[in-house]
Design a protein around this motif. Sequence first.
Motif, PDB file in Angstrom:
ATOM      1  N   ASN A 199       0.872  -1.166   0.000  1.00  0.00           N
ATOM      2  CA  ASN A 199       0.000   0.000   0.000  1.00  0.00           C
ATOM      3  C   ASN A 199       0.915   1.222   0.000  1.00  0.00           C
ATOM      4  O   ASN A 199       1.838   1.308   0.817  1.00  0.00           O
ATOM      5  N   TRP A 200       0.677   2.135  -0.905  1.00  0.00           N
ATOM      6  CA  TRP A 200       1.548   3.311  -1.021  1.00  0.00           C
ATOM      7  C   TRP A 200       0.886   4.575  -0.469  1.00  0.00           C
ATOM      8  O   TRP A 200       1.482   5.327   0.267  1.00  0.00           O
ATOM      9  N   TRP A 201      -0.337   4.829  -0.925  1.00  0.00           N
ATOM     10  CA  TRP A 201      -0.988   6.096  -0.590  1.00  0.00           C
ATOM     11  C   TRP A 201      -2.456   5.845  -0.267  1.00  0.00           C
ATOM     12  O   TRP A 201      -3.128   5.125  -1.005  1.00  0.00           O
ATOM     13  N   PHE A 202      -2.955   6.445   0.798  1.00  0.00           N
ATOM     14  CA  PHE A 202      -4.395   6.404   1.088  1.00  0.00           C
ATOM     15  C   PHE A 202      -4.946   7.833   0.958  1.00  0.00           C
ATOM     16  O   PHE A 202      -4.443   8.749   1.628  1.00  0.00           O
ATOM     17  N   PRO A 203      -5.991   8.022   0.172  1.00  0.00           N
ATOM     18  CA  PRO A 203      -6.587   9.357   0.047  1.00  0.00           C
ATOM     19  C   PRO A 203      -7.684   9.562   1.087  1.00  0.00           C
ATOM     20  O   PRO A 203      -8.195   8.600   1.654  1.00  0.00           O
ATOM     21  N   ASN A 204      -8.040  10.820   1.318  1.00  0.00           N
ATOM     22  CA  ASN A 204      -9.349  11.046   1.929  1.00  0.00           C
ATOM     23  C   ASN A 204     -10.356  11.161   0.766  1.00  0.00           C
ATOM     24  O   ASN A 204      -9.964  11.091  -0.416  1.00  0.00           O
ATOM     25  N   LYS A 205     -11.629  11.333   1.101  1.00  0.00           N
ATOM     26  CA  LYS A 205     -12.659  11.340   0.051  1.00  0.00           C
ATOM     27  C   LYS A 205     -12.364  12.403  -1.003  1.00  0.00           C
ATOM     28  O   LYS A 205     -12.410  12.155  -2.202  1.00  0.00           O
ATOM     29  N   ALA A 206     -12.063  13.621  -0.506  1.00  0.00           N
ATOM     30  CA  ALA A 206     -11.805  14.730  -1.430  1.00  0.00           C
ATOM     31  C   ALA A 206     -10.558  14.437  -2.265  1.00  0.00           C
ATOM     32  O   ALA A 206     -10.488  14.802  -3.448  1.00  0.00           O
ATOM     33  N   GLY A 207      -9.581  13.750  -1.664  1.00  0.00           N
ATOM     34  CA  GLY A 207      -8.349  13.432  -2.389  1.00  0.00           C
ATOM     35  C   GLY A 207      -8.613  12.499  -3.562  1.00  0.00           C
ATOM     36  O   GLY A 207      -8.080  12.693  -4.656  1.00  0.00           O
ATOM     37  N   LEU A 208      -9.444  11.488  -3.338  1.00  0.00           N
ATOM     38  CA  LEU A 208      -9.745  10.538  -4.424  1.00  0.00           C
ATOM     39  C   LEU A 208     -10.483  11.251  -5.559  1.00  0.00           C
ATOM     40  O   LEU A 208     -10.145  11.117  -6.735  1.00  0.00           O
ATOM     41  N   ARG A 209     -11.487  12.043  -5.163  1.00  0.00           N
ATOM     42  CA  ARG A 209     -12.286  12.771  -6.162  1.00  0.00           C
ATOM     43  C   ARG A 209     -11.405  13.718  -6.979  1.00  0.00           C
ATOM     44  O   ARG A 209     -11.443  13.727  -8.204  1.00  0.00           O
ATOM     45  N   THR A 210     -10.585  14.475  -6.276  1.00  0.00           N
ATOM     46  CA  THR A 210      -9.770  15.497  -6.939  1.00  0.00           C
ATOM     47  C   THR A 210      -8.730  14.875  -7.862  1.00  0.00           C
ATOM     48  O   THR A 210      -8.443  15.407  -8.936  1.00  0.00           O
ATOM     49  N   LEU A 211      -8.176  13.740  -7.441  1.00  0.00           N
ATOM     50  CA  LEU A 211      -7.174  13.078  -8.286  1.00  0.00           C
ATOM     51  C   LEU A 211      -7.760  12.737  -9.653  1.00  0.00           C
ATOM     52  O   LEU A 211      -7.140  12.985 -10.683  1.00  0.00           O
ATOM     53  N   PHE A 212      -8.981  12.183  -9.643  1.00  0.00           N
ATOM     54  CA  PHE A 212      -9.563  11.757 -10.916  1.00  0.00           C
ATOM     55  C   PHE A 212     -10.075  12.946 -11.728  1.00  0.00           C
ATOM     56  O   PHE A 212     -10.078  12.899 -12.958  1.00  0.00           O
ATOM     57  N   GLN A 213     -10.459  14.012 -11.053  1.00  0.00           N
ATOM     58  CA  GLN A 213     -10.796  15.239 -11.794  1.00  0.00           C
ATOM     59  C   GLN A 213      -9.531  15.784 -12.460  1.00  0.00           C
ATOM     60  O   GLN A 213      -9.534  16.138 -13.637  1.00  0.00           O
ATOM     61  N   ALA A 214      -8.446  15.809 -11.690  1.00  0.00           N
ATOM     62  CA  ALA A 214      -7.182  16.336 -12.228  1.00  0.00           C
ATOM     63  C   ALA A 214      -6.677  15.473 -13.380  1.00  0.00           C
ATOM     64  O   ALA A 214      -5.996  15.958 -14.283  1.00  0.00           O
ATOM     65  N   ALA A 215      -7.036  14.191 -13.358  1.00  0.00           N
ATOM     66  CA  ALA A 215      -6.598  13.285 -14.421  1.00  0.00           C
ATOM     67  C   ALA A 215      -7.424  13.475 -15.696  1.00  0.00           C
ATOM     68  O   ALA A 215      -7.108  12.875 -16.722  1.00  0.00           O
ATOM     69  N   GLY A 216      -8.489  14.277 -15.628  1.00  0.00           N
ATOM     70  CA  GLY A 216      -9.214  14.604 -16.860  1.00  0.00           C
ATOM     71  C   GLY A 216     -10.682  14.227 -16.902  1.00  0.00           C
ATOM     72  O   GLY A 216     -11.332  14.419 -17.925  1.00  0.00           O
ATOM     73  N   PHE A 217     -11.237  13.699 -15.809  1.00  0.00           N
ATOM     74  CA  PHE A 217     -12.676  13.393 -15.801  1.00  0.00           C
ATOM     75  C   PHE A 217     -13.438  14.665 -15.424  1.00  0.00           C
ATOM     76  O   PHE A 217     -13.251  15.190 -14.312  1.00  0.00           O
ATOM     77  N   PRO A 218     -14.312  15.165 -16.309  1.00  0.00           N
ATOM     78  CA  PRO A 218     -15.014  16.412 -16.005  1.00  0.00           C
ATOM     79  C   PRO A 218     -15.999  16.286 -14.850  1.00  0.00           C
ATOM     80  O   PRO A 218     -16.278  17.267 -14.156  1.00  0.00           O
ATOM     81  N   ARG A 219     -16.546  15.080 -14.645  1.00  0.00           N
ATOM     82  CA  ARG A 219     -17.568  14.937 -13.601  1.00  0.00           C
ATOM     83  C   ARG A 219     -17.260  13.706 -12.754  1.00  0.00           C
ATOM     84  O   ARG A 219     -17.091  12.604 -13.298  1.00  0.00           O
ATOM     85  N   VAL A 220     -17.183  13.911 -11.444  1.00  0.00           N
ATOM     86  CA  VAL A 220     -16.910  12.803 -10.515  1.00  0.00           C
ATOM     87  C   VAL A 220     -17.960  12.842  -9.416  1.00  0.00           C
ATOM     88  O   VAL A 220     -18.167  13.887  -8.796  1.00  0.00           O
ATOM     89  N   GLU A 221     -18.630  11.712  -9.198  1.00  0.00           N
ATOM     90  CA  GLU A 221     -19.702  11.682  -8.194  1.00  0.00           C
ATOM     91  C   GLU A 221     -19.523  10.527  -7.220  1.00  0.00           C
ATOM     92  O   GLU A 221     -19.001   9.482  -7.595  1.00  0.00           O
ATOM     93  N   PRO A 222     -19.988  10.712  -5.967  1.00  0.00           N
ATOM     94  CA  PRO A 222     -19.899   9.602  -5.011  1.00  0.00           C
ATOM     95  C   PRO A 222     -20.846   8.477  -5.394  1.00  0.00           C
ATOM     96  O   PRO A 222     -21.923   8.725  -5.940  1.00  0.00           O
ATOM     97  N   VAL A 223     -20.432   7.247  -5.125  1.00  0.00           N
ATOM     98  CA  VAL A 223     -21.251   6.074  -5.456  1.00  0.00           C
ATOM     99  C   VAL A 223     -21.627   5.311  -4.197  1.00  0.00           C
ATOM    100  O   VAL A 223     -22.778   4.963  -3.965  1.00  0.00           O
ATOM    101  N   TYR A 224     -20.636   5.055  -3.387  1.00  0.00           N
ATOM    102  CA  TYR A 224     -20.832   4.129  -2.272  1.00  0.00           C
ATOM    103  C   TYR A 224     -19.731   4.371  -1.257  1.00  0.00           C
ATOM    104  O   TYR A 224     -18.596   4.642  -1.613  1.00  0.00           O
ATOM    105  N   GLU A 225     -20.091   4.253   0.011  1.00  0.00           N
ATOM    106  CA  GLU A 225     -19.110   4.566   1.052  1.00  0.00           C
ATOM    107  C   GLU A 225     -19.326   3.670   2.262  1.00  0.00           C
ATOM    108  O   GLU A 225     -20.465   3.500   2.696  1.00  0.00           O
ATOM    109  N   VAL A 226     -18.270   3.073   2.772  1.00  0.00           N
ATOM    110  CA  VAL A 226     -18.325   2.460   4.097  1.00  0.00           C
ATOM    111  C   VAL A 226     -17.195   3.090   4.895  1.00  0.00           C
ATOM    112  O   VAL A 226     -16.410   3.853   4.329  1.00  0.00           O
ATOM    113  N   GLU A 227     -17.079   2.759   6.169  1.00  0.00           N
ATOM    114  CA  GLU A 227     -16.236   3.595   7.038  1.00  0.00           C
ATOM    115  C   GLU A 227     -14.848   3.920   6.482  1.00  0.00           C
ATOM    116  O   GLU A 227     -14.441   5.066   6.507  1.00  0.00           O
ATOM    117  N   ASP A 228     -14.129   2.912   5.952  1.00  0.00           N
ATOM    118  CA  ASP A 228     -12.769   3.216   5.508  1.00  0.00           C
ATOM    119  C   ASP A 228     -12.567   2.946   4.013  1.00  0.00           C
ATOM    120  O   ASP A 228     -11.454   2.711   3.553  1.00  0.00           O
TER     121      ASP A 228
END
Length: 236
Positions: A199-228
Amino acid sequence: MPEVKSKYSPQEILRAIEELGKEEPWFHCIDLGDGLRTMQEPLPHLQNLWDGIAAHITHDLSGKSVLDIGCNAGFFSVQAKKHHADYVLGIDLSDGFLKQAEFVKSVLGLEIDYRKMSVFDVPKLGRTFDIVFCLGVIYHCANPFEAARCVESITESMAIVESAAVDYQTVADRPLWEFVFSGYEAPLSAGEKDERCYNWWFPNKAGLRTLFQAAGFPRVEPVYEVEDRVTIACYK
Ligand SMILES: C[S@@+](CC[C@H](N)C(=O)[O-])C[C@H]1O[C@@H](n2cnc3c(N)ncnc32)[C@H](O)[C@@H]1O
């Protein structure tokens, strides 16, 4: 999908399950019919995750192509095929998991392609996929931004990304990635360079979303969440 009579006897299936679990312990509990499963105890996480994903993709995947990155023994590839996807390709770095996936596919009589390939090599496929699964993989990547760019480059319509996540209550809206390399899972054997066991890097929620936006996805939405764990849908 019509039931296909397995070409294996229950004894052969049980023997193969045991044998295939020696190279890599089974991580995916997959129903092989006749009361047989690849593991005794199903991980509720996987079925819950699939249910979360299924609510965001069309129930009938006829006409769709699906790429399952880090497919492991193929739980999600099998689900995509059972939902009538035209073409499913599962890729993984582990020979042991790919052998499990090939076995499961053969028992279930499903047409799925499996290949040994890294997320970093998917641009070499030279094609796009309507739906891309990148589940439980991004935190195994030394360079998650590069991995996200690779995912973006081969996504035609939508990528579903799932990750372990950390929760920084005080700065929840700030995109963060925690470097977790040291002290986490050791290599499978001394000197092994293969990064998949780390395991190298763990994001927080905003980190995961922002990474994929920065990678070029114009729209990123939450789908499913459990505690970790967090799952997002990334749309083109
Ligand atoms: C935590 S498991 C997740 C398996 C499955 N996707 C799931 O969600 O249940 C991580 C999987 O990703 C594979 N993997 C790790 N690094 C990878 C990489 N760079 N490219 C492709 N697969 C990778 C591992 O071999 C393993 O099967």
